[in-house]
Design a protein around this motif. Structure first.
Motif, PDB file in Angstrom:
ATOM      1  N   GLY A  10       0.830  -1.197   0.000  1.00 25.65           N
ATOM      2  CA  GLY A  10       0.000   0.000   0.000  1.00 25.65           C
ATOM      3  C   GLY A  10       0.857   1.236   0.000  1.00 25.65           C
ATOM      4  N   PRO A  11       0.214   2.397  -0.150  1.00 24.50           N
ATOM      5  CA  PRO A  11       0.947   3.654  -0.210  1.00 24.50           C
ATOM      6  C   PRO A  11       1.542   4.047   1.147  1.00 24.50           C
ATOM      7  CG  PRO A  11      -1.404   4.073  -0.177  1.00 24.50           C
ATOM      8  CD  PRO A  11      -1.247   2.594  -0.304  1.00 24.50           C
ATOM      9  N   ALA A  12       2.368   5.074   1.125  1.00 26.80           N
ATOM     10  CA  ALA A  12       3.053   5.550   2.334  1.00 26.80           C
ATOM     11  C   ALA A  12       2.056   5.968   3.422  1.00 26.80           C
ATOM     12  CB  ALA A  12       3.949   6.733   1.984  1.00 26.80           C
ATOM     13  N   GLY A  13       2.310   5.507   4.611  1.00 26.50           N
ATOM     14  CA  GLY A  13       1.523   5.976   5.752  1.00 26.50           C
ATOM     15  C   GLY A  13       0.147   5.350   5.897  1.00 26.50           C
ATOM     16  N   SER A  99      12.474   7.046  -2.558  1.00 24.82           N
ATOM     17  CA  SER A  99      11.780   6.541  -3.747  1.00 24.82           C
ATOM     18  C   SER A  99      12.698   6.505  -4.960  1.00 24.82           C
ATOM     19  CB  SER A  99      10.546   7.400  -4.068  1.00 24.82           C
ATOM     20  OG  SER A  99       9.554   7.157  -3.107  1.00 24.82           O
ATOM     21  N   LEU A 100      13.592   7.478  -5.048  1.00 25.19           N
ATOM     22  CA  LEU A 100      14.564   7.490  -6.143  1.00 25.19           C
ATOM     23  C   LEU A 100      15.512   6.293  -5.997  1.00 25.19           C
ATOM     24  CD1 LEU A 100      15.876   8.782  -8.607  1.00 25.19           C
ATOM     25  CD2 LEU A 100      17.119  10.328  -7.072  1.00 25.19           C
ATOM     26  N   GLU A 181       3.109   9.113  -5.888  1.00 25.98           N
ATOM     27  CA  GLU A 181       3.129   9.362  -7.327  1.00 25.98           C
ATOM     28  C   GLU A 181       4.371   8.698  -7.937  1.00 25.98           C
ATOM     29  OE1 GLU A 181       1.260  10.683  -9.561  1.00 25.98           O
ATOM     30  OE2 GLU A 181       2.681  11.082 -11.199  1.00 25.98           O
ATOM     31  N   PHE A 182       5.503   8.923  -7.283  1.00 24.72           N
ATOM     32  CA  PHE A 182       6.761   8.363  -7.783  1.00 24.72           C
ATOM     33  C   PHE A 182       6.727   6.836  -7.744  1.00 24.72           C
ATOM     34  CE2 PHE A 182      11.193   7.603  -8.357  1.00 24.72           C
ATOM     35  CZ  PHE A 182      11.732   8.751  -8.912  1.00 24.72           C
ATOM     36  N   ASP A 183       6.285   6.279  -6.622  1.00 25.23           N
ATOM     37  CA  ASP A 183       6.265   4.820  -6.457  1.00 25.23           C
ATOM     38  C   ASP A 183       5.289   4.145  -7.421  1.00 25.23           C
ATOM     39  OD1 ASP A 183       8.143   4.995  -4.433  1.00 25.23           O
ATOM     40  OD2 ASP A 183       6.682   4.835  -2.805  1.00 25.23           O
ATOM     41  N   SER A 184       4.178   4.827  -7.720  1.00 25.63           N
ATOM     42  CA  SER A 184       3.147   4.209  -8.572  1.00 25.63           C
ATOM     43  C   SER A 184       3.484   4.307 -10.048  1.00 25.63           C
ATOM     44  CB  SER A 184       1.786   4.881  -8.375  1.00 25.63           C
ATOM     45  OG  SER A 184       1.549   5.154  -7.051  1.00 25.63           O
ATOM     46  N   VAL A 188       9.911  -0.075 -12.800  1.00 29.24           N
ATOM     47  CA  VAL A 188      10.180  -1.379 -12.206  1.00 29.24           C
ATOM     48  C   VAL A 188       9.295  -1.618 -10.985  1.00 29.24           C
ATOM     49  CG1 VAL A 188      12.026  -2.933 -11.472  1.00 29.24           C
ATOM     50  CG2 VAL A 188      12.586  -0.873 -12.773  1.00 29.24           C
ATOM     51  N   ALA A 189       8.484  -2.648 -11.053  1.00 30.88           N
ATOM     52  CA  ALA A 189       7.649  -3.060  -9.921  1.00 30.88           C
ATOM     53  C   ALA A 189       6.963  -1.895  -9.199  1.00 30.88           C
ATOM     54  CB  ALA A 189       8.491  -3.873  -8.924  1.00 30.88           C
ATOM     55  N   PRO A 190       6.138  -1.152  -9.915  1.00 27.90           N
ATOM     56  CA  PRO A 190       5.481  -0.008  -9.272  1.00 27.90           C
ATOM     57  C   PRO A 190       4.501  -0.436  -8.182  1.00 27.90           C
ATOM     58  CG  PRO A 190       4.519  -0.413 -11.429  1.00 27.90           C
ATOM     59  CD  PRO A 190       5.696  -1.330 -11.314  1.00 27.90           C
ATOM     60  N   LEU A 191       4.210   0.515  -7.318  1.00 25.04           N
ATOM     61  CA  LEU A 191       3.194   0.295  -6.293  1.00 25.04           C
ATOM     62  C   LEU A 191       1.860   0.052  -6.992  1.00 25.04           C
ATOM     63  CD1 LEU A 191       1.852   0.557  -3.476  1.00 25.04           C
ATOM     64  CD2 LEU A 191       1.797   3.016  -3.852  1.00 25.04           C
ATOM     65  N   LYS A 192       1.283  -1.129  -6.734  1.00 21.57           N
ATOM     66  CA  LYS A 192       0.064  -1.508  -7.441  1.00 21.57           C
ATOM     67  C   LYS A 192      -0.605  -2.624  -6.652  1.00 21.57           C
ATOM     68  CE  LYS A 192      -0.741  -3.661 -11.769  1.00 21.57           C
ATOM     69  NZ  LYS A 192       0.079  -4.657 -12.380  1.00 21.57           N
TER      70      LYS A 192
END
Ligand code: C5P
Length: 222
Positions: A10-13, A99-100, A181-184, A188-192
């Motif tokens: 899941g997303p941050a936080g 994230s970078l 936004e960056f992670d999704s 490579v293996a985005p947040l999903k």
């Protein structure tokens, strides 16, 4: 064994680490905080002045690091080459760069390999961004935890304040939204959410309610 694993993404936080830790405790599973591994790498890169945008250099750095997660009663102690960095890896500077650091294929390959090795140690709960989609695609139970950005920022703010860490709510909101936004959107293996993950919106749920919901699902499947 992989089939006894619980994946929490899941997303941050969204409360992943708090919830994952409690679920692991209740089931006597091992808890593995994969975000802490990316944070430890980021911290090392910042300290050693390595370019976080250079995937090759970041991978070389990672190859020189041991990252150990030691579960204590209230928190996970993080050891970077045997030096404790538990608090340092939660700094704003690390938040802004992690994230970078985590976006590089060469870095992720190695991290995923290390995480799979850790997961082999027994019955595990892993939390992260790509656990259900990449690290443990065969996990018996996959949870995708979400909450509104405002709620997530508020929670992280309260968590930081409680720990005595300087915290700015508005800055946190921006930081969380930017990191999501960056992670999704990374290649490579985005947040999903994994297709077979169960989505839990925790905006109006207490921690205990979320933990209970996951334990119930786990009991059905494990
Ligand atoms: O979970 P946490 O907020 O500590 O994660 C920090 C960052 O590490 C995330 O924003 C993401 O960029 C990266 N991460 C990742 N894959 C994971 C866990 C964390 O890319 N499995």
């Amino acid at each position: 064994e992989e089939r006894l694993a619980i994946a929490i993404d899941g997303p941050a936080g969204a409360g992943k680490s708090t919830v994952a830790k409690l679920v692991a405790e209740k089931l006597s599973f091992l808890y593995i905080d994969t975000g802490a591994m990316y944070r430890a790498l980021t911290y090392a890169a910042l300290r050693e002045d390595i370019s976080l945008s250079d995937g090759k250099e970041m991978r070389q750095l990672l190859d020189s690091l041991t990252i150990r997660l030691v579960n204590e009663k209230a928190y996970t102690k993080v050891l970077l080459n045997n030096e404790e960095v538990t608090e340092q890896i939660r700094s704003n500077e690390v938040n802004q760069h992690v994230s970078l650091a985590a976006s590089h294929q060469a870095v992720r390959e190695e991290m995923v390999e290390r995480q799979r090795l850790l997961a082999k140690e027994g019955q595990v709960v892993l939390d992260g961004r790509d656990i259900g989609t990449h690290v443990l695609p065969n996990a018996k139970l996959k949870i995708f935890l979400t909450a509104s950005v405002d709620e997530r920022a508020k929670r992280r703010h309260e968590e930081q304040v409680k720990k005595g860490i300087d915290s700015d709510l508005e800055q946190l909101k921006k930081d969380i939204a930017r990191r999501d936004e960056f992670d999704s959107t990374r290649e490579v293996a985005p947040l999903k959410k994994a297709e077979d993950a169960k989505e839990l919106d925790t905006t109006s749920l207490t921690i205990d309610e979320v933990v209970e919901a996951i334990i119930d699902l786990a009991k059905e499947r494990i």
